[in-house]
Design a protein around this motif. Sequence first.
Motif, short mmCIF file in Angstrom:
data_model
loop_
_atom_site.label_atom_id
_atom_site.label_comp_id
_atom_site.label_asym_id
_atom_site.label_seq_id
_atom_site.Cartn_x
_atom_site.Cartn_y
_atom_site.Cartn_z
N ALA A 211 8.58 -5.97 6.36
CA ALA A 211 8.27 -6.36 4.99
C ALA A 211 6.90 -5.83 4.57
O ALA A 211 6.01 -5.63 5.41
CB ALA A 211 8.32 -7.88 4.86
N ASP A 212 6.71 -5.62 3.27
CA ASP A 212 5.41 -5.17 2.76
C ASP A 212 4.57 -6.37 2.32
O ASP A 212 5.00 -7.52 2.43
CB ASP A 212 5.59 -4.16 1.62
N GLU A 213 3.37 -6.07 1.82
CA GLU A 213 2.44 -7.15 1.45
C GLU A 213 2.93 -7.99 0.29
O GLU A 213 2.42 -9.09 0.03
CB GLU A 213 1.06 -6.57 1.12
N ASN A 214 3.94 -7.50 -0.43
CA ASN A 214 4.53 -8.25 -1.55
C ASN A 214 5.69 -9.14 -1.11
O ASN A 214 6.35 -9.76 -1.94
CB ASN A 214 4.99 -7.31 -2.64
N GLY A 215 5.97 -9.14 0.20
CA GLY A 215 7.06 -9.96 0.71
C GLY A 215 8.43 -9.36 0.49
O GLY A 215 9.41 -10.10 0.35
N ASN A 216 8.52 -8.03 0.48
CA ASN A 216 9.80 -7.35 0.25
C ASN A 216 10.08 -6.31 1.32
O ASN A 216 9.16 -5.71 1.88
CB ASN A 216 9.79 -6.65 -1.11
N ILE A 217 11.36 -6.11 1.59
CA ILE A 217 11.81 -4.94 2.34
C ILE A 217 12.05 -3.84 1.33
O ILE A 217 12.84 -4.00 0.40
CB ILE A 217 13.12 -5.23 3.11
#
Length: 283
Positions: free
Chosen positions: A195-201
């Motif tokens: 996941a990225d820092e925005n909470g997304n895959i």
Amino acid sequence: MTNDMKHNIQSLIILFTMMFAAAGAKAQNADKIHAEDGLLNHLSVGISTGLTGAGIDVVMPVHKLVTLRAGFSGWNIGNIKFKAINTATEITEMQMVETEAVKRSQLVDKVELAAKPNFWNFFLLGEVHPFKNQPFYFSAGLFFGSQNFFHFRNTNEGSLGFLYYANQMVEDYNRIFRTNYPPIGLKFGDYVFTADENGNIDVRMKTNAVKPYIGIGFGQHLAKTHRVSVAVDAGLLFWGTPKFVLNNDTEIKSSGKNSGISGALSWLKAWPNLQIRVAYKIF
């Protein structure tokens, strides 16, 4: 430019040279493939469907035996949803890194992902009809367009912050203590999507933007005596070795232990094309 791309382009140039040499050798004795010989004196507009998507194109003759086809094709199927396993739940020997972030990430077993196919290209093809009075031809040229064949993203926007923070803990631990604990994220075969820092895959299956093409066909792109013509094409788009990348273009490395997806991608250096085209001859 990769070595694969250089090799494909060199092969394409050699193929073009051989095809046009064959066309030139037959040109003097061949029957007319069109109603009248000439340069750019006919035009047909066609629609097509196949493994490169639905498309539209135009065809004009540039020689008795050679036509030039240019157009656009693509498809956008929509989201394909599936459940991916959270690798944090498979951790068995990680006591030294078991912070609250890691423990919280272990509470979720699976997460829904959406894979969105998106494949579109412009193309320019030369087509040689080497046999007189026979609707058989060779084609070669370039497709150029999208690099992202699949786009993977979680369906619940911004909900995977717990995976991001847990993975950050593991990365920090590996860096400080020179360990090699695997990343925490969602499993896709022998890959782990973090996941990225925005909470997304946010992962793309990436190929080359420029794709050399070779193929064969049967039929007519410019009707001899009628307005409507039909042709069928089969060929290969050489798009390089596909790879998975994060939204910052960092390539995801395969563990090489589970599903064999990485092995399949290593030989999938070309996308097959099977296409049917219906055309209308304007003049």
